[in-house]
Design a protein around this motif. Structure first.
Motif, PDB file in Angstrom:
ATOM      1  N   GLY A  93       9.722-120.901 -18.616  1.00 50.70           N
ATOM      2  CA  GLY A  93       8.428-120.038 -17.542  1.00 50.70           C
ATOM      3  C   GLY A  93       9.722-119.293 -16.534  1.00 50.70           C
ATOM      4  N   GLY A  94       8.393-118.742 -16.206  1.00 54.06           N
ATOM      5  CA  GLY A  94       8.753-118.792 -14.428  1.00 54.06           C
ATOM      6  C   GLY A  94       9.401-119.634 -13.663  1.00 54.06           C
ATOM      7  N   ASP A  95       9.591-118.978 -12.311  1.00 53.36           N
ATOM      8  CA  ASP A  95       9.706-119.784 -11.307  1.00 53.36           C
ATOM      9  C   ASP A  95       8.505-120.556 -10.738  1.00 53.36           C
ATOM     10  N   ARG A  96       7.581-119.729 -10.754  1.00 52.19           N
ATOM     11  CA  ARG A  96       6.640-120.302 -10.356  1.00 52.19           C
ATOM     12  C   ARG A  96       5.835-121.854 -11.255  1.00 52.19           C
ATOM     13  N   HIS A  97       5.596-121.313 -12.109  1.00 55.49           N
ATOM     14  CA  HIS A  97       5.558-122.232 -13.248  1.00 55.49           C
ATOM     15  C   HIS A  97       6.745-123.827 -12.809  1.00 55.49           C
ATOM     16  N   HIS A  98       7.499-123.974 -13.257  1.00 53.80           N
ATOM     17  CA  HIS A  98       8.337-124.399 -13.123  1.00 53.80           C
ATOM     18  C   HIS A  98       7.841-125.737 -12.017  1.00 53.80           C
ATOM     19  N   GLY A  99       7.424-124.569 -10.960  1.00 55.44           N
ATOM     20  CA  GLY A  99       6.988-125.337  -9.645  1.00 55.44           C
ATOM     21  C   GLY A  99       5.619-125.966  -9.865  1.00 55.44           C
ATOM     22  N   LEU A 100       5.654-126.185 -10.895  1.00 52.64           N
ATOM     23  CA  LEU A 100       3.828-126.080 -10.770  1.00 52.64           C
ATOM     24  C   LEU A 100       4.172-127.359 -11.586  1.00 52.64           C
ATOM     25  N   ALA A 101       5.351-127.455 -12.371  1.00 50.34           N
ATOM     26  CA  ALA A 101       5.528-128.726 -13.411  1.00 50.34           C
ATOM     27  C   ALA A 101       6.687-129.562 -13.151  1.00 50.34           C
ATOM     28  N   GLU A 102       7.052-129.981 -12.164  1.00 47.10           N
ATOM     29  CA  GLU A 102       8.560-130.129 -11.934  1.00 47.10           C
ATOM     30  C   GLU A 102       8.591-131.350 -12.440  1.00 47.10           C
ATOM     31  N   ARG A 103       8.100-132.145 -13.028  1.00 50.93           N
ATOM     32  CA  ARG A 103       7.889-134.159 -13.304  1.00 50.93           C
ATOM     33  C   ARG A 103       8.656-134.380 -14.211  1.00 50.93           C
ATOM     34  N   PHE A 104       9.240-133.343 -15.289  1.00 45.68           N
ATOM     35  CA  PHE A 104       9.619-133.351 -16.741  1.00 45.68           C
ATOM     36  C   PHE A 104      11.215-133.042 -16.436  1.00 45.68           C
ATOM     37  N   SER A 105      11.669-134.169 -17.381  1.00 47.14           N
ATOM     38  CA  SER A 105      13.343-133.521 -16.864  1.00 47.14           C
ATOM     39  C   SER A 105      13.750-133.059 -17.843  1.00 47.14           C
ATOM     40  N   ALA A 106      13.039-131.900 -19.178  1.00 43.21           N
ATOM     41  CA  ALA A 106      13.618-131.495 -20.081  1.00 43.21           C
ATOM     42  C   ALA A 106      14.897-129.915 -19.082  1.00 43.21           C
ATOM     43  N   THR A 107      15.207-129.509 -20.039  1.00 43.84           N
ATOM     44  CA  THR A 107      16.123-128.225 -19.800  1.00 43.84           C
ATOM     45  C   THR A 107      15.411-127.412 -19.370  1.00 43.84           C
ATOM     46  N   ARG A 108      15.818-126.239 -18.322  1.00 42.51           N
ATOM     47  CA  ARG A 108      15.497-125.103 -18.008  1.00 42.51           C
ATOM     48  C   ARG A 108      15.305-124.078 -18.233  1.00 42.51           C
ATOM     49  N   MET A 109      14.828-123.364 -18.786  1.00 45.89           N
ATOM     50  CA  MET A 109      14.735-121.648 -18.630  1.00 45.89           C
ATOM     51  C   MET A 109      14.323-120.832 -17.711  1.00 45.89           C
ATOM     52  N   THR A 110      14.699-120.020 -17.578  1.00 46.05           N
ATOM     53  CA  THR A 110      13.863-118.431 -17.179  1.00 46.05           C
ATOM     54  C   THR A 110      13.653-117.431 -18.020  1.00 46.05           C
ATOM     55  N   TRP A 111      13.271-116.233 -17.878  1.00 44.82           N
ATOM     56  CA  TRP A 111      12.616-115.469 -18.694  1.00 44.82           C
ATOM     57  C   TRP A 111      14.183-114.331 -19.038  1.00 44.82           C
ATOM     58  N   PRO A 112      14.329-113.966 -19.895  1.00 43.76           N
ATOM     59  CA  PRO A 112      15.543-113.523 -20.181  1.00 43.76           C
ATOM     60  C   PRO A 112      15.692-112.079 -18.997  1.00 43.76           C
ATOM     61  N   SER A 113      16.303-111.615 -19.148  1.00 40.17           N
ATOM     62  CA  SER A 113      16.804-109.947 -18.279  1.00 40.17           C
ATOM     63  C   SER A 113      17.669-109.457 -19.252  1.00 40.17           C
ATOM     64  N   PRO A 114      16.850-108.788 -20.408  1.00 38.81           N
ATOM     65  CA  PRO A 114      15.649-108.081 -20.794  1.00 38.81           C
ATOM     66  C   PRO A 114      15.217-108.383 -21.140  1.00 38.81           C
ATOM     67  N   PHE A 115      13.800-108.628 -20.394  1.00 37.55           N
ATOM     68  CA  PHE A 115      12.704-108.856 -21.084  1.00 37.55           C
ATOM     69  C   PHE A 115      12.233-109.040 -22.995  1.00 37.55           C
ATOM     70  N   ASP A 116      12.894-108.324 -23.240  1.00 31.20           N
ATOM     71  CA  ASP A 116      12.877-107.931 -25.260  1.00 31.20           C
ATOM     72  C   ASP A 116      13.930-109.314 -25.584  1.00 31.20           C
ATOM     73  N   ALA A 117      14.940-109.582 -24.736  1.00 32.21           N
ATOM     74  CA  ALA A 117      15.661-110.680 -24.975  1.00 32.21           C
ATOM     75  C   ALA A 117      14.702-111.996 -25.702  1.00 32.21           C
ATOM     76  N   MET A 118      13.989-111.930 -25.542  1.00 30.74           N
ATOM     77  CA  MET A 118      13.010-113.360 -25.095  1.00 30.74           C
ATOM     78  C   MET A 118      12.688-114.193 -26.650  1.00 30.74           C
ATOM     79  N   VAL A 119      12.687-113.262 -27.728  1.00 31.46           N
ATOM     80  CA  VAL A 119      11.821-114.503 -29.068  1.00 31.46           C
ATOM     81  C   VAL A 119      14.002-114.151 -29.298  1.00 31.46           C
ATOM     82  N   ASP A 120      14.887-113.935 -28.739  1.00 35.98           N
ATOM     83  CA  ASP A 120      16.093-114.330 -29.666  1.00 35.98           C
ATOM     84  C   ASP A 120      16.325-115.274 -28.966  1.00 35.98           C
TER      85      ASP A 120
END
Length: 403
Positions: free
Chosen positions: A39-66
């Motif tokens: 998720g984006g930084d804002r989304h992670h800030g809204l759901a902080e309590r979970f211990s899962a590994t965190r990822m932010t949107w890749p750059s370029p965004f087209d790399a998201m699916v991979d």
């Protein structure tokens, strides 16, 4: 933890400004079992309590699916704003990942929040996005008393939309900037298109009620916009013929067009004003006319018009298959053959001719391929001394062919 191939391994979760409090039990369970949360930084800030590994949107965004598929088989959660399938990442993901590999948890969309705050009926307004897109694409939606809700790019968007409204005679329009809807930090700024609209919140929905100013003649979406609406050198498809031609091309949402010999781009522009989310490619060998087409696309709200300087058929190499082809200038056997070869089932070709030589070609093509051949004769009333008379435009022969 692992999942079986039959179990959806991606949880696509819409989240609002109220964070975890607004999520369904199913969405909360999906976050609890997730090994990776994207998720984006804002989304992670809204759901902080979970211990899962965190990822932010890749750059370029087209790399998201991979980036997502690299974790195939692991419980994977994606956080996005509101409804993941309404101008959001969900539609993009579903083009690459089968729906049975996902479970989707929608949240109230920003449009729903905005409509509720304003007391507007969603069924009776226009919704659109300029996030990651040219702001000029809202122009075809301008109409007297029309209401619009727009997803925006950043805090500068209200000023940009207000400038477009003023430029098109809608300076009296009212605007509302609705920030952080549904949360404790919710804000609202009201005004008109004449205001400066500075220091607006970066995350907001823009609401517009279009109000036309006196002396402005509103443009319809089309077809057949006034000739004066276009920058042109006199060599263009005139309004009456253009209306017939665009209607014959049958634009529909998402449709694609090749405009061969596009000149100032009038047909392609009108096609795109009617084919919401459509695409068009205009090809011409004259750089000056392509410059006019580029200006018309910007002024009339069709930034998705792609322009290519070159000659047919060479300029068509590598282009995506069109739903329709218009040949208004540079009619030739090569242009027609390339178009016929490219069109899919139910594809449409519309070709106009004004010279005897090009008319003869259309007559031969009609005899060979069938279709519909029409002669369009237009006369306009003009002054003749103290009186009025009919002045004929050059007649146009039109061939319409459908696969």
């Amino acid at each position: 933890m692992s999942v079986t191939p039959q179990t959806p391994w991606i949880s696509l979760i819409g989240i609002g400004e109220d964070g975890l409090d607004g999520l369904s039990p199913g969405a909360l369970k999906a976050l609890e079992r997730a090994e990776v949360i994207l998720g984006g930084d804002r989304h992670h800030g809204l759901a902080e309590r979970f211990s899962a590994t965190r990822m932010t949107w890749p750059s370029p965004f087209d790399a998201m699916v991979d980036a997502i598929l690299a974790h195939r088989g692991r419980p994977f959660a994606i956080l996005t704003t509101g409804d993941p399938l309404w101008y959001s990442v969900g539609a993009r993901l579903l083009k690459a990942i089968p729906a049975d590999q996902m479970e989707i948890f929608p949240q109230l969309s920003a449009f729903q929040w905005a409509a509720a705050r304003l007391g507007w009926s969603l069924a009776d307004l226009t919704t659109a996005t300029v996030h990651g897109r040219a702001v000029e694409q809202v122009i075809p939606h301008f109409a007297p008393n029309r209401r619009m809700l727009l997803l925006t790019r950043d805090g500068d968007t209200p000023a940009e939309v207000a400038a477009l409204l003023r430029a098109h005679g809608y300076g009296a329009s009212s605007l509302s900037v609705l920030g952080a809807l549904g949360g404790a930090r919710e804000t609202r700024h009201d005004g008109t298109a004449q205001d400066a609209w500075t220091n607006m919140p970066a995350f907001h929905v823009l609401a517009v009620t279009c109000r036309v100013e006196g002396g402005t003649v509103p443009l319809a979406p089309g077809p057949g916009l006034p000739d004066a609406a276009f920058v042109q050198d006199g060599k263009m498809t005139k309004a009456e013929v253009r209306a017939v031609s665009v209607a014959a091309l049958a634009p529909f949402p998402g449709a694609s067009l090749w405009d061969l010999g596009c000149g100032c781009g009038s047909v392609a522009v009108e096609f795109l004003r009617l084919a919401r989310d459509g695409e068009a490619v205009g090809v011409d060998h004259n750089a000056a006319r392509l410059a006019m087409a580029r200006e018309n696309a910007t002024r009339l709200g069709t930034p998705r018009l792609r322009l290519i300087e070159g000659r047919v058929p060479q300029a068509l190499e590598g282009l995506a298959q069109p739903d329709a082809v218009f040949i208004g200038g540079g009619l030739s056997v090569a242009a027609v053959e390339a178009s016929l070869a490219a069109l899919p089932a139910h594809g449409r070709l519309v070709a106009n001719a004004v010279t005897l030589e090009s008319e003869a070609l259309l007559i031969d093509l009609h005899a060979t391929h069938g279709g519909r051949l029409t002669k369009l004769s237009i006369s306009r009333a003009e002054p003749v001394g103290p009186f009025r008379g009919w002045r004929a435009l050059m007649p146009v022969t039109q061939w319409v062919w459908t696969r």
